[in-house]
Design a protein around this motif. Structure first.
Motif, mmCIF file in Angstrom:
data_model
loop_
_atom_site.group_PDB
_atom_site.id
_atom_site.type_symbol
_atom_site.label_atom_id
_atom_site.label_comp_id
_atom_site.label_asym_id
_atom_site.label_seq_id
_atom_site.Cartn_x
_atom_site.Cartn_y
_atom_site.Cartn_z
ATOM 1 N N UNK A 31 0.837 -1.201 0.000
ATOM 2 C CA UNK A 31 0.000 0.000 0.000
ATOM 3 C C UNK A 31 0.876 1.257 0.000
ATOM 4 N N UNK A 32 1.920 1.258 0.808
ATOM 5 C CA UNK A 32 2.824 2.402 0.888
ATOM 6 C C UNK A 32 3.519 2.653 -0.458
ATOM 7 N N UNK A 33 4.042 1.585 -1.054
ATOM 8 C CA UNK A 33 4.748 1.725 -2.337
ATOM 9 C C UNK A 33 3.801 2.261 -3.412
ATOM 10 N N UNK A 34 2.599 1.694 -3.481
ATOM 11 C CA UNK A 34 1.624 2.140 -4.482
ATOM 12 C C UNK A 34 1.296 3.622 -4.324
ATOM 13 N N UNK A 35 1.095 4.055 -3.073
ATOM 14 C CA UNK A 35 0.799 5.471 -2.833
ATOM 15 C C UNK A 35 1.964 6.362 -3.250
ATOM 16 N N UNK A 40 4.197 10.367 -7.134
ATOM 17 C CA UNK A 40 5.331 10.877 -7.904
ATOM 18 C C UNK A 40 5.196 10.666 -9.414
ATOM 19 N N UNK A 41 4.052 10.205 -9.844
ATOM 20 C CA UNK A 41 3.854 9.909 -11.270
ATOM 21 C C UNK A 41 4.088 11.138 -12.155
ATOM 22 N N UNK A 42 3.677 12.299 -11.677
ATOM 23 C CA UNK A 42 3.818 13.518 -12.477
ATOM 24 C C UNK A 42 4.969 14.402 -11.990
ATOM 25 N N UNK A 43 5.914 13.812 -11.288
ATOM 26 C CA UNK A 43 7.054 14.584 -10.762
ATOM 27 C C UNK A 43 7.913 15.106 -11.901
ATOM 28 N N UNK A 44 8.591 16.205 -11.637
ATOM 29 C CA UNK A 44 9.531 16.750 -12.609
ATOM 30 C C UNK A 44 10.713 15.806 -12.770
ATOM 31 N N UNK A 91 8.215 17.450 5.289
ATOM 32 C CA UNK A 91 7.417 17.190 6.495
ATOM 33 C C UNK A 91 6.365 16.121 6.233
ATOM 34 N N UNK A 92 5.755 16.141 5.056
ATOM 35 C CA UNK A 92 4.730 15.145 4.691
ATOM 36 C C UNK A 92 5.327 13.737 4.698
ATOM 37 N N UNK A 93 6.548 13.614 4.180
ATOM 38 C CA UNK A 93 7.199 12.301 4.133
ATOM 39 C C UNK A 93 7.555 11.813 5.532
#
Length: 121
Positions: A31-35, A40-44, A91-93
């Motif tokens: 679940x963590x990996x999928x999230x 990050x799918x649209x990350x620069x 902070x989110x991470x």
């Protein structure tokens, strides 16, 4: 920009490695990996490269731990994060890591039956 094509292969390798985990840890890790990959799918390009590099390093460390476990038959999960790496996290991470740690170290819930219930007919 989307993450490079290597992301899909890395994602699959991580999930494959998770198959060796106990069911509860596997579900939590998957679940963590999928999230994380979804976020990050649209990350620069720079962030995507860093993201993939860190996951690749994590994957390699997990494989090393698995190899060590096979040699000494003691199960060890996870890796130690250096203070330097932790300082790079947003902070989110940090919050996500705390939630993951809390979930992974949660004691098993035990069901207790009161004596009153045992004696009822």
């Amino acid at each position: 920009a989307a993450m490079p094509g290597g992301a899909r292969g890395l994602y699959r390798r991580i999930l494959l490695l998770h198959r060796a985990l106990p069911p509860a840890l596997r579900a939590l890790g998957d679940r963590y990996v999928k999230e994380e990959f979804r976020k990050h799918k649209a990350a620069g390009p720079a962030e995507a490269q860093r993201f993939l590099r860190e996951w690749e390093a994590t994957l390699i460390q997990q494989q090393i731990n698995e190899d060590k476990q096979n040699l000494r038959e003691k199960t060890v999960y996870g890796i130690q994060l250096t203070e330097e790496k932790l300082n790079d996290f947003r902070d989110e991470q940090i919050g996500q890591l705390k939630e993951l740690m809390d979930e992974a170290t949660k004691p098993n819930k035990k069901i207790t039956i009161s004596k009153d219930l045992e004696h009822k007919n």
